[in-house]
Enzyme design. Structure first.
Site, mmCIF file in Angstrom:
data_model
loop_
_atom_site.group_PDB
_atom_site.id
_atom_site.type_symbol
_atom_site.label_atom_id
_atom_site.label_comp_id
_atom_site.label_asym_id
_atom_site.label_seq_id
_atom_site.Cartn_x
_atom_site.Cartn_y
_atom_site.Cartn_z
ATOM 1 N N ARG A 54 0.808 -1.203 -0.210
ATOM 2 C CA ARG A 54 -0.115 0.041 -0.032
ATOM 3 C C ARG A 54 0.989 1.307 0.235
ATOM 4 N NH1 ARG A 54 2.040 1.533 3.935
ATOM 5 N NH2 ARG A 54 0.715 3.508 3.579
ATOM 6 N N GLY A 55 0.165 2.523 -0.052
ATOM 7 C CA GLY A 55 1.020 3.662 -0.280
ATOM 8 C C GLY A 55 1.048 3.778 -1.728
ATOM 9 N N ASP A 235 -2.185 10.857 -2.659
ATOM 10 C CA ASP A 235 -2.355 9.621 -3.470
ATOM 11 C C ASP A 235 -2.717 10.236 -4.742
ATOM 12 O OD1 ASP A 235 -2.933 8.769 -0.503
ATOM 13 O OD2 ASP A 235 -2.853 6.909 -1.935
ATOM 14 N N ASN A 245 -5.520 12.518 -0.049
ATOM 15 C CA ASN A 245 -4.770 11.738 0.695
ATOM 16 C C ASN A 245 -5.684 11.034 1.832
ATOM 17 O OD1 ASN A 245 -1.833 10.825 1.481
ATOM 18 N ND2 ASN A 245 -2.183 11.979 3.359
ATOM 19 N N LYS A 246 -4.772 10.433 2.674
ATOM 20 C CA LYS A 246 -5.517 9.419 3.620
ATOM 21 C C LYS A 246 -6.668 10.022 4.448
ATOM 22 C CE LYS A 246 -5.322 5.949 4.119
ATOM 23 N NZ LYS A 246 -6.113 4.868 3.379
HETATM 24 O O1 MRU Z 1 -4.538 3.388 1.983
HETATM 25 P P1 MRU Z 1 -3.080 3.546 1.893
HETATM 26 O O2 MRU Z 1 -2.575 3.046 2.982
HETATM 27 O O3 MRU Z 1 -2.636 2.911 0.587
HETATM 28 O O4 MRU Z 1 -3.153 4.861 1.937
HETATM 29 C C1 MRU Z 1 -1.714 5.634 1.793
HETATM 30 C C2 MRU Z 1 -1.832 7.259 1.866
HETATM 31 O O5 MRU Z 1 -2.903 7.849 1.892
HETATM 32 C C3 MRU Z 1 -0.609 7.681 1.867
HETATM 33 O O6 MRU Z 1 -0.288 8.999 2.674
HETATM 34 C C4 MRU Z 1 0.026 8.190 0.263
HETATM 35 O O7 MRU Z 1 -0.286 7.125 -0.472
HETATM 36 C C5 MRU Z 1 1.203 8.657 0.279
HETATM 37 S S1 MRU Z 1 2.192 7.462 0.446
HETATM 38 C C6 MRU Z 1 3.914 7.877 -0.086
#
Ligand code: MRU
Length: 347
Positions: A54-55, A235, A245-246
């Site tokens: 993820r990320g 994202d 973003n998250k």
């Molecule tokens: O649901 P996830 O864990 O994939 O979400 C990740 C995020 O929101 C991060 O902040 C984003 O991908 C940037 S990571 C370098």
């Protein structure tokens, strides 16, 4: 000179010489470090859907290697590889690095046919470029931070989410190495707990002090502890600078603005999506409410209770003070600045 070598040891994925993609299963961290060996593209599709990897940048890199795996499967031809690209594309909707990396692989496919070697080389180039981008962003972002700063971050944006030091966490690593951090707070990031499980695990290995806070405590801590910077990843960044973003990032940016703190978004240009004009055009992933109705696999809410689980939000560009990319730093990002950045003229 900031020494980042000791902060550069964790990896989320590794290409194995025998032709498999190894993924560190992030669902099990920090309790257990177990690697999943993916020999087939559909194992990568499943790993992305289930958040084993993820990320945004890490998802894109894993997907690029997934295409390379598809090209090695018996009977692989252009049509089958294209079908695999479509399955990878649909694995998660919000992080544009996924579609960006797959578009690059599509170009290689069009240029070379089902050439497994060329598709693997492209995946490795995408990984190497992300590694280098992380380093440039870490140094450029840390440069914006004054000595004695207090920082808050959300989710996990470190080595587990990228090919290297991370995006927001890379800046935090560099700011710590430069002796600039007075305090660091990480939001736990319900429901998947990327903050408490993953960010604290990474920071613990690096010896960087950090205090975990409940997501609901964020606005109060920003005020009470005089936070200087909220630093987050992204994202998808729209053409006008609005940033997905998250879930929780928007709230942090609002609270930061209210209390005189600044919001820094750190992301490689592969996260910028000029084809998406503004935040309302972004598809926000909604995951199973069961993730929210329980915790750690234990049901918390009463049976029959309903939940709503959007896992990203959009921070409007007007709340973002600084956008750090590998091509340069934009203060008060907007449509013109982003166009300049993508045109190769750092803002
Ligand atoms: O649901 P996830 O864990 O994939 O979400 C990740 C995020 O929101 C991060 O902040 C984003 O991908 C940037 S990571 C370098």
């Amino acid at each position: 000179m900031i020494d980042l070598a000791r902060h550069d040891r964790i990896r989320a994925l590794r290409w194995q010489p025998e032709g498999a993609l190894a993924l560190l299963d992030q669902r099990l961290l920090p309790r257990e470090q177990r690697w999943i060996d993916c020999h087939e593209v559909d194992q990568v599709v499943d790993a992305i859907r289930a958040l084993a990897v993820r990320g945004a940048p890490a998802i894109g890199i894993a997907a690029a290697y997934g295409v390379a795996l598809a090209a090695r499967e018996p009977g692989a031809d252009i049509a089958r590889i294209e079908a695999a690209i479509q399955r990878l594309w649909a694995a998660r909707p919000t992080a544009v690095n996924l579609m960006w990396a797959l578009s690059r692989q599509r170009e290689v496919l069009a240029r070379t046919g089902a050439d497994a070697g060329a598709l693997l080389a492209e995946a490795q180039a995408i990984e190497a470029a992300d590694y280098a981008a992380n380093r440039s962003m870490a140094l450029a972002g840390a440069d914006c931070i004054a000595e004695g700063s207090a920082v808050m971050t959300i989710c996990n944006t470190g080595s587990l989410a990228t090919a290297g030091l991370g995006t927001a966490l890379g800046v935090i690593r560099a700011a710590h190495a430069a002796g600039k951090l007075r305090a660091l707070y990480a939001c736990e990031t319900r429901p998947w707990l990327q903050g408490s499980r993953l960010t604290l695990w990474e920071l613990g290995q690096d010896g960087i002090p950090c205090k975990l806070i409940g997501d609901g405590a964020a606005a109060w801590v920003i005020k009470r502890e005089r936070i200087d910077w909220v630093i987050a990843g992204a994202d998808r960044i729209c053409a006008n600078g609005d940033t997905a973003n998250k879930i929780g990032t928007y709230g942090l940016a609002l609270a930061a603005r209210q209390h005189g703190a600044r919001t820094m978004i750190v992301a490689p240009c592969s996260t910028i999506d000029p084809a998406t004009p503004e935040g309302d055009d972004i598809e926000i992933e909604e995951r199973d409410p069961a993730e929210l109705l329980g915790c750690g696999g234990v049901r918390i809410a009463p049976e029959g209770a309903a939940g709503y689980n959007p896992v990203f939000d959009v921070t409007p560009a007007t709340l973002i003070s600084t956008l750090v990319t590998e091509r340069g730093v934009l203060h008060r990002p907007d449509r013109a600045g982003i166009a300049r950045l993508l045109g190769g003229d750092p803002g």
